[in-house]
Design an enzyme around this catalytic site. Structure first.
Site, short mmCIF file in Angstrom:
data_model
loop_
_atom_site.label_atom_id
_atom_site.label_comp_id
_atom_site.label_asym_id
_atom_site.label_seq_id
_atom_site.Cartn_x
_atom_site.Cartn_y
_atom_site.Cartn_z
N CYS A 1 0.89 -1.18 0.00
CA CYS A 1 0.00 0.00 0.00
C CYS A 1 0.92 1.22 0.00
CB CYS A 1 -0.91 -0.02 1.22
SG CYS A 1 -1.85 -1.56 1.38
N GLY B 1 4.72 7.01 -1.61
CA GLY B 1 6.02 6.46 -2.00
C GLY B 1 7.18 6.75 -1.09
N ASP C 1 -0.77 0.39 -5.34
CA ASP C 1 -1.81 1.22 -4.72
C ASP C 1 -3.01 1.18 -5.64
OD1 ASP C 1 -1.66 3.37 -2.26
OD2 ASP C 1 -3.26 3.83 -3.69
N ASP D 1 -5.23 -3.46 -6.49
CA ASP D 1 -5.73 -3.72 -5.14
C ASP D 1 -4.89 -4.83 -4.52
OD1 ASP D 1 -7.10 -4.45 -2.86
OD2 ASP D 1 -9.06 -4.61 -3.82
N CYS E 1 -0.22 4.27 11.07
CA CYS E 1 -0.07 5.59 11.70
C CYS E 1 -1.28 5.84 12.60
CB CYS E 1 0.07 6.69 10.65
SG CYS E 1 -1.31 6.79 9.49
#
Length: 476
Positions: free
Chosen positions: A242, A246, A266, A293, A373
């Protein structure tokens, strides 16, 4: 002292997070009072920016010291005589740290106002100017050249083109308008340049708009840790599942000296195009990016797929990064999250689908690095516990460098396993109040310690695949 209120969440989301942070293990490890204090501190820290701007040097095109010199020259242009240090991180040798000054509390508010969207406001708090697309409203008589106070519409309630706004807004500082109100709202629809040039932001940080674009990449400190933990070697075949925009993909390619193959996936085409643009700008040729995907990246027969691209045969990759789609609750600054509980909790099943694919695509002896995150237990430690139960071929590994804290209790992991995780938790350090004088007196070691602690909320786990999974892995 905090200058912004704690992050605004829907009550059911705040309660969900609170229950997670005040789980039975966490309370018994300290006390309920201490667990509550830590949780409330975290909510306050999330609305404030990190203390440092982190830039990763593209070592493929230049040495760290050369780029540091170029960066110091750029900072002198922006700040004049003010001395802003640029510190190389000892454990992340390709990372440079630039301290932010603030919060500045004595900025005089102006009569003229501009309201910006929350996302634009967050960028301003990290050094950006205000670009026209981020402007939601402006005072009736605003002209080019006016000194304007800038506010963030944290709840998204201000109507586009309004002349005044009395809802919840947070002061971000002052700037000079590059355009009049008429230019912004009655002008060309595709205006994209700077609308307000920030001159007195509450938090002062360098602007990196088009600064050394081939030599540096803006990246949060924990994100730079991921590729180092992966430890890619020249000649290997790596998958970033994913990947957009970049940062980790290009970091991985640079660490491999651009020798080998880095496949980046992605599912959003505009993001893939941006990733390709970043790779080209950084002079990296080992990256191949595909709009695909990643949940479907495992080849089920020998006929389907793009030549050399996805889907891939089982056990095709030496190392895999799964920086999974997540609730993003660790991002800073973030003054408001309007998501429902259903939205916040929707990522765990998707992450598990991706982990199933990652395990099957990884070679025996290969390394999988999982990161998010976010701060939730469900997307972090619970996923590690689930992966270890579901895939007997996986072993949790110690990480190098180990910069974050250990994992959070509550998912049934052992203390030894928690020590092998990295959880970056901004609640562990008090809010900093940094001015140019204190910057001049700050010790290098203190700045590095602060950078390691006062960053975004983030999580990293590293797995080793010990045996083949060519036989089908059961979906659980």
């Amino acid at each position: 002292m905090y200058v912004f209120p704690k992050i605004s969440l829907r009550p059911e989301v705040e309660n969900y997070l609170k229950e997670s942070f005040l789980n039975e293990e966490a309370v018994s490890a300290s006390s309920r009072q201490e667990a509550e204090r830590k949780f409330e501190t975290l909510l306050l820290r999330l609305s404030h920016p990190p203390s440092m701007t982190t830039v990763r040097v593209n070592t493929h095109l230049g040495s760290v010291q050369h780029v540091r010199g170029l960066l110091l020259e750029e900072l002198q242009k922006q700040f004049g005589e003010s001395s802003i240090p640029v510190v190389q991180h000892p454990a992340l040798p390709d990372v440079l740290l630039i301290p932010m000054t603030g919060p500045r509390k004595n900025i005089e508010r102006q009569q003229g106002e501009v309201i910006v969207g929350a996302q634009c406001g967050n960028a301003v708090l990290r050094g950006a100017h205000v670009y026209v697309p981020g402007i939601v409203s402006a005072s009736k008589f605003m002209k080019a050249g006016d000194v304007i106070s800038v506010y963030s519409d944290i709840n998204g309630k201000c109507k586009k083109g309004a002349k005044e706004f009395d809802g919840t807004k947070v002061f971000l500082g002052n700037g000079i308008s590059e355009l009049s109100r008429k230019d912004i709202f009655n002008g060309l629809p595709d205006l994209k340049g700077i609308g307000i040039r920030m001159t007195e932001p509450i938090y002062l940080s360098p602007s990196f708009d088009n600064v050394l674009p081939s030599y540096i990449f803006l990246q949060n400190l924990p994100s730079t840790v991921v590729a180092h933990v992966l430890d890619p070697q020249p000649g290997e075949k790596i998958l970033d599942m994913c990947a957009a925009p970049g940062g980790k993909t290009t970091h991985t390619a640079a660490l491999m000296q651009d020798k080998g193959e880095v496949i980046a996936l992605d599912k959003i085409l505009t993001k893939v195009n941006k990733l390709k643009q970043n790779a080209s700008l950084l002079g990296l040729h080992s990256i191949r990016a595909f709009c695909f995907d990643a949940t479907k990246a495992l080849k089920l027969d020998t006929t389907d797929g793009i030549e050399g691209g996805p889907p891939f045969l089982p056990e095709s990759f030496d190392r895999i990064i799964l920086d999974a789609p997540c609730s993003g609750m660790g991002q800073r600054p973030n003054m408001a999250c309007t998501w429902t509980l259903k939205e916040v909790t929707s990522y765990q099943p998707l992450q598990r689908k991706l982990l199933h694919v990652a395990v099957q695509l990884l070679k025996p002896g290969g390394v999988l690095v999982y990161s998010t995150c976010t701060i939730t237990l469900a997307e972090n430690e619970e996923q590690v516990a689930w992966a270890l139960r579901t895939f007997p071929c996986l072993q949790l590994q110690p990480q190098e460098p180990q910069i974050g804290g250990e994992g959070m209790v509550g998912a049934g992991l052992t203390l030894e396993q928690l020590k092998q995780l990295q959880r970056f938790d901004p609640s562990v350090v008090p809010l900093q109040n940094m001015d140019t004088d204190s910057l001049g007196e700050a010790r290098r070691e203190d700045m590095i310690w602060l950078a390691n602690k006062d960053c975004i909320g983030f999580f990293i786990a590293k797995f080793l695949k010990c045996q083949s999974t060519k036989a089908k892995v059961s979906q659980k």
